[in-house]
Design a protein around this motif. Structure first.
Motif, PDB file in Angstrom:
ATOM      1  N   ALA A  96       0.821  -1.218   0.000  1.00  0.00           N
ATOM      2  CA  ALA A  96       0.000   0.000   0.000  1.00  0.00           C
ATOM      3  C   ALA A  96       0.854   1.267   0.000  1.00  0.00           C
ATOM      4  O   ALA A  96       0.399   2.328   0.408  1.00  0.00           O
ATOM      5  CB  ALA A  96      -0.927  -0.002   1.210  1.00  0.00           C
ATOM      6  N   LYS A  97       2.079   1.135  -0.450  1.00  0.00           N
ATOM      7  CA  LYS A  97       2.994   2.275  -0.454  1.00  0.00           C
ATOM      8  C   LYS A  97       2.424   3.420  -1.289  1.00  0.00           C
ATOM      9  O   LYS A  97       1.937   3.238  -2.402  1.00  0.00           O
ATOM     10  CB  LYS A  97       4.351   1.854  -1.011  1.00  0.00           C
ATOM     11  N   GLY A  98       2.487   4.613  -0.715  1.00  0.00           N
ATOM     12  CA  GLY A  98       1.984   5.790  -1.411  1.00  0.00           C
ATOM     13  C   GLY A  98       0.492   5.961  -1.353  1.00  0.00           C
ATOM     14  O   GLY A  98      -0.071   6.815  -2.048  1.00  0.00           O
ATOM     15  N   THR A  99      -0.202   5.150  -0.531  1.00  0.00           N
ATOM     16  CA  THR A  99      -1.659   5.243  -0.393  1.00  0.00           C
ATOM     17  C   THR A  99      -2.020   5.494   1.070  1.00  0.00           C
ATOM     18  O   THR A  99      -1.166   5.510   1.951  1.00  0.00           O
ATOM     19  CB  THR A  99      -2.348   3.953  -0.867  1.00  0.00           C
ATOM     20  N   ASP A 100      -3.321   5.661   1.307  1.00  0.00           N
ATOM     21  CA  ASP A 100      -3.817   5.863   2.674  1.00  0.00           C
ATOM     22  C   ASP A 100      -4.334   4.579   3.304  1.00  0.00           C
ATOM     23  O   ASP A 100      -4.907   4.595   4.396  1.00  0.00           O
ATOM     24  CB  ASP A 100      -4.941   6.906   2.670  1.00  0.00           C
ATOM     25  N   ALA A 101      -4.160   3.453   2.631  1.00  0.00           N
ATOM     26  CA  ALA A 101      -4.656   2.181   3.154  1.00  0.00           C
ATOM     27  C   ALA A 101      -3.836   1.733   4.360  1.00  0.00           C
ATOM     28  O   ALA A 101      -2.646   2.023   4.467  1.00  0.00           O
ATOM     29  CB  ALA A 101      -4.606   1.113   2.067  1.00  0.00           C
ATOM     30  N   LYS A 102      -4.504   1.038   5.266  1.00  0.00           N
ATOM     31  CA  LYS A 102      -3.848   0.483   6.453  1.00  0.00           C
ATOM     32  C   LYS A 102      -3.460  -0.971   6.178  1.00  0.00           C
ATOM     33  O   LYS A 102      -4.186  -1.695   5.478  1.00  0.00           O
ATOM     34  CB  LYS A 102      -4.770   0.567   7.672  1.00  0.00           C
ATOM     35  N   VAL A 103      -2.333  -1.405   6.777  1.00  0.00           N
ATOM     36  CA  VAL A 103      -1.844  -2.760   6.596  1.00  0.00           C
ATOM     37  C   VAL A 103      -1.540  -3.368   7.958  1.00  0.00           C
ATOM     38  O   VAL A 103      -0.795  -2.773   8.749  1.00  0.00           O
ATOM     39  CB  VAL A 103      -0.577  -2.803   5.715  1.00  0.00           C
ATOM     40  N   PHE A 104      -2.122  -4.544   8.233  1.00  0.00           N
ATOM     41  CA  PHE A 104      -1.862  -5.251   9.481  1.00  0.00           C
ATOM     42  C   PHE A 104      -1.256  -6.621   9.161  1.00  0.00           C
ATOM     43  O   PHE A 104      -1.689  -7.297   8.219  1.00  0.00           O
ATOM     44  CB  PHE A 104      -3.141  -5.446  10.293  1.00  0.00           C
ATOM     45  N   PHE A 105      -0.276  -7.001   9.964  1.00  0.00           N
ATOM     46  CA  PHE A 105       0.322  -8.327   9.875  1.00  0.00           C
ATOM     47  C   PHE A 105       0.011  -9.089  11.154  1.00  0.00           C
ATOM     48  O   PHE A 105       0.139  -8.546  12.256  1.00  0.00           O
ATOM     49  CB  PHE A 105       1.844  -8.236   9.733  1.00  0.00           C
ATOM     50  N   ILE A 106      -0.420 -10.344  11.019  1.00  0.00           N
ATOM     51  CA  ILE A 106      -0.543 -11.222  12.176  1.00  0.00           C
ATOM     52  C   ILE A 106       0.335 -12.448  11.915  1.00  0.00           C
ATOM     53  O   ILE A 106       0.634 -12.767  10.763  1.00  0.00           O
ATOM     54  CB  ILE A 106      -2.008 -11.622  12.463  1.00  0.00           C
ATOM     55  N   PRO A 107       0.762 -13.141  12.949  1.00  0.00           N
ATOM     56  CA  PRO A 107       1.712 -14.242  12.773  1.00  0.00           C
ATOM     57  C   PRO A 107       1.057 -15.585  12.493  1.00  0.00           C
ATOM     58  O   PRO A 107      -0.097 -15.824  12.840  1.00  0.00           O
ATOM     59  CB  PRO A 107       2.455 -14.273  14.111  1.00  0.00           C
ATOM     60  N   GLY A 108       1.845 -16.455  11.852  1.00  0.00           N
ATOM     61  CA  GLY A 108       1.451 -17.842  11.634  1.00  0.00           C
ATOM     62  C   GLY A 108       2.508 -18.776  12.169  1.00  0.00           C
ATOM     63  O   GLY A 108       3.524 -18.353  12.719  1.00  0.00           O
ATOM     64  N   ASN A 109       2.308 -20.066  11.985  1.00  0.00           N
ATOM     65  CA  ASN A 109       3.245 -21.040  12.548  1.00  0.00           C
ATOM     66  C   ASN A 109       4.634 -20.928  11.926  1.00  0.00           C
ATOM     67  O   ASN A 109       5.652 -21.102  12.609  1.00  0.00           O
ATOM     68  CB  ASN A 109       2.699 -22.459  12.379  1.00  0.00           C
ATOM     69  N   HIS A 110       4.727 -20.625  10.633  1.00  0.00           N
ATOM     70  CA  HIS A 110       6.044 -20.496  10.010  1.00  0.00           C
ATOM     71  C   HIS A 110       6.775 -19.252  10.510  1.00  0.00           C
ATOM     72  O   HIS A 110       8.004 -19.256  10.601  1.00  0.00           O
ATOM     73  CB  HIS A 110       5.917 -20.474   8.492  1.00  0.00           C
ATOM     74  N   ASP A 111       6.043 -18.212  10.840  1.00  0.00           N
ATOM     75  CA  ASP A 111       6.673 -17.025  11.420  1.00  0.00           C
ATOM     76  C   ASP A 111       7.276 -17.336  12.788  1.00  0.00           C
ATOM     77  O   ASP A 111       8.232 -16.692  13.217  1.00  0.00           O
ATOM     78  CB  ASP A 111       5.651 -15.886  11.547  1.00  0.00           C
ATOM     79  N   TRP A 112       6.719 -18.342  13.459  1.00  0.00           N
ATOM     80  CA  TRP A 112       7.243 -18.811  14.750  1.00  0.00           C
ATOM     81  C   TRP A 112       8.296 -19.901  14.516  1.00  0.00           C
ATOM     82  O   TRP A 112       8.284 -20.934  15.173  1.00  0.00           O
ATOM     83  CB  TRP A 112       6.117 -19.371  15.606  1.00  0.00           C
ATOM     84  N   ASN A 113       9.209 -19.674  13.601  1.00  0.00           N
ATOM     85  CA  ASN A 113      10.269 -20.645  13.303  1.00  0.00           C
ATOM     86  C   ASN A 113       9.678 -22.013  12.998  1.00  0.00           C
ATOM     87  O   ASN A 113      10.175 -23.036  13.453  1.00  0.00           O
ATOM     88  CB  ASN A 113      11.269 -20.736  14.462  1.00  0.00           C
ATOM     89  N   ASN A 114       8.576 -21.992  12.231  1.00  0.00           N
ATOM     90  CA  ASN A 114       7.895 -23.230  11.833  1.00  0.00           C
ATOM     91  C   ASN A 114       7.471 -24.053  13.047  1.00  0.00           C
ATOM     92  O   ASN A 114       7.473 -25.283  13.028  1.00  0.00           O
ATOM     93  CB  ASN A 114       8.787 -24.067  10.913  1.00  0.00           C
ATOM     94  N   GLY A 115       7.114 -23.371  14.125  1.00  0.00           N
ATOM     95  CA  GLY A 115       6.640 -24.056  15.326  1.00  0.00           C
ATOM     96  C   GLY A 115       7.720 -24.723  16.130  1.00  0.00           C
ATOM     97  O   GLY A 115       7.426 -25.516  17.019  1.00  0.00           O
TER      98      GLY A 115
END
Length: 970
Positions: A96-115
């Motif tokens: 959303a670069k250059g826009t007014d949109a909001k961006v949220f990230f939430i985690p998953g199992n791979h983000d947790w070092n694949n569990g």
């Protein structure tokens, strides 16, 4: 004429309908992208599709639903190919670069070092990386590896609820009751979810987390029949290699038992069960998840479940009865909510040549009024008495003699005695309060309030309910009744005494007031929870110079990030001395808040203790005497003596080793002397007089006597604890450049940490002299920055020095005669100028520089342990045993040894067994020792065959079967 009128009315209705349709504009647009953590030929087709086909304005919110990086999340920036690994995340950050949109990230199992192990560190690295963009429209939730939920009001009609579902199923280290998370246990998370859903019952709630609650894909346990013959197509659709036997076994195991990330797996199934329970009966909720690499729209039990997990990968999906849409193509889902509260969902699919809207549906309209509940009903103001006579809980008072013998007399009389309390009128007290949210600790419910001036307050119950802290198998059983009864060991009015003691000794402390909460309709949905209870009301943010408090986790982060920020360790020591005097053993990280002052040269943080539920804790029952003697020594209780002071402080073991590192014995002695001088008999008596008049005759004398006694012996006991803390000391730098210098100070060792800048060393940050008679090991952590470690020539000490370089170009100049260890990354350009008596440990793994605040374990020694046994041949058997578990640097444990013996009084037979485990003796190699002495070897053995009768090589198996014994500590 009638026809004309009817035609006109119809035209008017059509015009009104057309007008409404024209004015029913979009109030919010939510784009859902899951499992986007991989690029395709260096590009991200789904991100590109969203940028080209979605209007990215201020009404648009994009949610990445976890697995934002494959396969093990964001590594340390010191690993090889770091830039390549993080490239998929970089592509998401510019969606959303250059826009007014909001961006949220939430985690998953791979983000947790694949569990796997190290997942908590990985997820925090990803959060910091996302937040480091500095873009106010981009945010990672929940923070710090916490479970959430995080409530975000997108519009007055729409609430976004974000949660970390991997926290629920993660089998390794994660934030819990010792953490700084606002919700630390499953039950606290569930309570907060219920609270958010209840208070937003008229709004649309988008509940987003990674692990889907419904799916007909791989993680849901659905398999096509061709998998029987071609089991490898789950790895790649092109692998049509026949292997029928493997296929059947794979389908059985995966479909019935599941992997750790499948919905059939016990941990995942438990998560689904808890979510189903808490969401039951709540309307206007849409569940959005990824995890399964499919696009699905499912409707089950009246609720809609969106699966949008093809952000970069795709897998097969099976159509079932409750399937409204499914696809195995890459793509994303989009929700559009209109001002008239119509909710529409669309699915976009992407192939190699096109992007198309594959499906769209109006889900529902949430403008229909709901049946009025306590949360929505308008109630007239109710008139209450100014005060009442009430007891916190009368159930503890009428205990049988046997129950008192086992569980203790405790403070049963105090809990059951009515006292005069002011009635809490939420609409009038302090000018009136508004309810912000439901809170609560491990066993206590609380409300977060705000007064008319915007000041935050907390209203929490005095009594506790431990039911939800117990495993479900123990709820409603004798175990629950025993745990509940043990609440009587806490003095319900301790919080009234502490402020006076704190004021006398110069400690910042909250000053709570006791109230009786009536059955007040103004409490809305919280009415049933708090009606007719005794509660404490206190400000959430005590101030110093009008500065807000901060949590312990944020303080540690600030100290690491900036070398000009410090903690007032003298103030922290004073607070801890008061803890020892009042017998408050429950002082872990989350029991503190911190307020900030400006010294002119940097920021200084002052401690604010909170939650004094365990002050004056005392049980005289048999059960707690046994438990405190052998298992939990810190539950010894509030006595005239301070028994086992090191174990008394067990819960504070890590925070004490973080915030009392610069204080030497002289500092402790001065602080103790001043503390004792200020805590006069008059100050104690004055503080105790704050007890309710009805309770004062019961407790004043004994509490006063105990406080005085503990104060009088404080110096001896506190210095024991000083010696214990000083045995192993961690000294940390910051993410700036520091100079660590070690040199002799007569027969002792001086450690100095200074700032480093381009002009040379300046500004001492740390200075302490260590006595080798007390201190055995010092660990120096450089953390980030270009740090220099120096041990001067001629330095001679028995104290072991560990130097952990951290990120950056570190320099080690090690001379003198000191046993030392150097730890750093082999991939960095570090310099080792000299290495006298050094053991150098270099690794390409960034974990070599790991710094933890949670890592101290107490060595445990159990002797004697009584062994008792009996069998028909040897009759009564008795023996003694010994066990020892020790911990070392990054060894959890270092050694684990057990010795057990048995002796037959009638026959004279005996047995001795020894087992020893010594971890990482030779680099990463462990040593295991097992020995057994038995006599006679085969007495009266009738065996299993002639070949075994004379085989003296099998005595171990024989006696393992023959002797069954129980073991107890003496």
């Amino acid at each position: 004429m009638k026809r004309l009128l009817a035609t006109g009315a119809l035209l008017l209705l059509l015009m009104q309908s057309n007008c409404q349709a024209q004015t029913d504009t979009i109030q919010s647009r939510i784009v859902l992208i899951g499992d986007a953590g991989e690029l395709t030929n260096g590009l991200h087709p789904v991100v590109a599709a969203v940028r080209s086909h979605v209007l990215l304005d201020k009404k648009t919110t994009i949610i990445f639903l976890g697995d934002n990086l494959y396969k093990t999340g964001l590594p340390d920036d010191g690993v090889a190919n770091y830039d390549k690994i993080k490239a998929p995340l970089d592509s998401q950050l510019v969606i959303a670069k250059g826009t007014d949109a909001k961006v949220f990230f939430i985690p998953g199992n791979h983000d947790w070092n694949n569990g796997n192990n190290g997942g908590w560190d990985a997820i925090q690295r990803e959060q910091y990386y996302v937040d480091a963009t500095g873009d106010p429209n981009i945010k990672f939730y929940p923070e710090d590896g916490c479970p959430g939920p995080e409530e975000i009001n997108l519009t007055p009609d729409i609430v976004l609820l974000l949660m970390d579902s991997q926290w629920w199923v993660h089998p390794h280290e994660k934030p819990g009751v010792e953490s700084d998370c606002p919700y630390q246990t499953e039950e606290e998370v569930l309570t907060q979810i219920t609270d958010v859903l209840s208070k937003n019952s008229k709004k649309l709630v988008i509940f987003a987390f990674h692990h889907t609650l419904r799916s007909h894909g791989i993680h849901g346990g659905y398999f096509p029949l061709d998998l029987l013959l071609f089991p490898f197509i789950d790895i790649s659709p092109k692998l049509y290699i026949p292997f029928p036997g493997i296929g059947g076994v794979y389908m059985l195991v995966r479909g019935v038992f599941g992997t750790s990330e499948d919905m059939h797996h016990p941990a995942y199934a438990h998560f689904i069960e808890k979510m189903n329970t808490v969401i039951k009966g709540h309307q206007n909720v849409i569940f959005a998840s990824g995890h399964d690499h499919t696009l699905q729209l499912l409707k089950d039990t009246g609720a809609y479940f969106i699966v949008s997990g093809t952000g970069s990968k795709s897998n097969r999906v099976t159509k079932k009865k409750n399937t409204l849409f499914d696809s195995d193509l890459h793509g994303f889902a989009e929700l559009e909510i209109s001002n008239n509260k119509n909710v529409n969902v669309s699915y976009y699919t992407i192939d190699s040549s096109s992007i198309k809207k594959a499906y769209t549906k109006n889900l529902f309209n949430f403008s229909t009024p709901l049946e009025p509940t306590d949360s929505t009903r308008s109630e007239p103001e109710v008139s209450f008495k100014d005060s009442v006579m009430v007891a916190p809980d009368t159930s503890y008072k009428n205990a049988s003699g046997f129950r008192k013998f086992i569980m203790g007399k405790n403070y049963r009389k105090e809990w059951g005695t009515p006292v005069k309390l002011k009635v809490f009128n939420i609409q009038k007290q302090n000018g009136g309060f508004t309810i912000e949210s439901l809170g609560g600790g491990k066993q206590t419910k609380s409300l977060r309030l705000k007064d008319k001036n915007g000041t935050d307050w907390i209203l929490r119950g005095v009594d506790k309910d431990p039911e939800k802290e117990l495993p479900e198998a123990f709820r409603g059983t004798l175990a629950q009744r025993m745990v509940q009864d043990l609440i009587s060991a806490s003095n319900p009015y301790a919080a009234l005494v502490i402020p006076g003691l704190a004021q006398a000794t110069g400690i910042i402390e909250a000053n709570p007031k006791y109230y009786y909460v009536p059955d007040d309709p103004a409490f809305g949905i919280y009415r049933k929870i708090f009606a007719q209870t005794v509660c404490l009301l206190e400000e959430r943010k005590p101030t110093l110079d009008d500065l807000d408090t901060k949590s312990t986790a944020k303080i540690i982060h600030n100290l690491i990030d900036d070398q000009d920020k410090h903690v007032d360790q003298q103030a922290y020591l004073r607070a801890r001395l008061l803890d020892i005097v009042i017998g408050d053993w429950d002082r872990h990280f989350d029991q503190w808040r911190w307020i900030k002052g400006d010294t002119g040269k940097g920021k200084l943080y002052y401690p604010v203790p909170r939650d004094r539920d365990m002050a004056f804790f005392k049980s005289d029952g048999l059960m707690l005497k046994i438990i405190s003697k052998n298992t939990l020594p810190y539950l010894e209780g509030f006595n005239k003596n301070i028994k086992k002071v090191n174990w008394f402080n067990y819960e504070a073991r890590d925070i004490d080793r973080t915030f009392m590192t610069i204080l030497d014995k002289t500092d402790w002695e001065k602080a103790i002397d001043t503390f004792k001088m200020n805590l006069t008999d008059e100050a104690i008596q004055k503080a105790v007089k704050n007890l309710p008049p009805e309770i004062y005759p019961m407790d004043a004398s004994i509490i006063t006597e105990k406080i005085k006694s503990r104060r009088n012996i404080l110096k001896t006991e506190a210095l024991k604890y000083y010696n214990f803390l000083s045995r192993k000391v961690k000294i940390t730098g910051s993410n700036d450049d520091e100079y660590f210098d070690v040199k002799n100070a007569n027969d002792k060792l001086l450690v100095t940490v200074s700032k480093r800048n381009k002009h040379g060393d300046s500004a001492v940050l740390y200075n302490r002299v260590f006595d080798p008679k007390v201190t055995k090991e010092i660990s120096l952590y450089g953390l980030n920055g270009n740090d220099k470690f120096n041990i001067d020539p001629g330095t001679n000490s028995k104290i072991k020095i560990r130097m952990i370089g951290g990120k950056g170009k570190d320099t080690f100049n090690i001379q003198g005669h000191v046993r030392n260890f150097i730890y750093d990354q082999s991939t960095e350009k570090n310099a080792i100028l000299h290495s006298s008596r050094s053991k150098i440990v270099l690794s390409s793994d960034p974990q070599i520089n790991e710094y933890k605040t949670y890592e101290y374990y107490y060595n445990k020694y159990r002797f004697p342990q009584l062994n008792l046994g009996y069998n028909v041949e040897d009759k009564l058997l008795v023996g003694v045993g010994f066990s020892a578990t020790t911990y070392g640097f990054r060894k959890e444990p270092s050694t684990d040894q057990k010795l057990t013996t048995l002796y037959a009084l009638s026959s004279g037979a005996y047995q001795a067994k020894y087992q020893g485990i010594f971890n990482k003796v030779f680099r990463k190699e462990d040593v295991l020792l097992n020995a057994e002495l038995v006599n006679p070897t085969l007495n009266n053995f009738f065996g299993f065959g002639n070949s075994s009768i004379n085989d003296n090589s099998k005595p171990i198996e024989y006696y393992r079967v023959r002797y069954k014994y129980v073991q107890a500590d003496l």
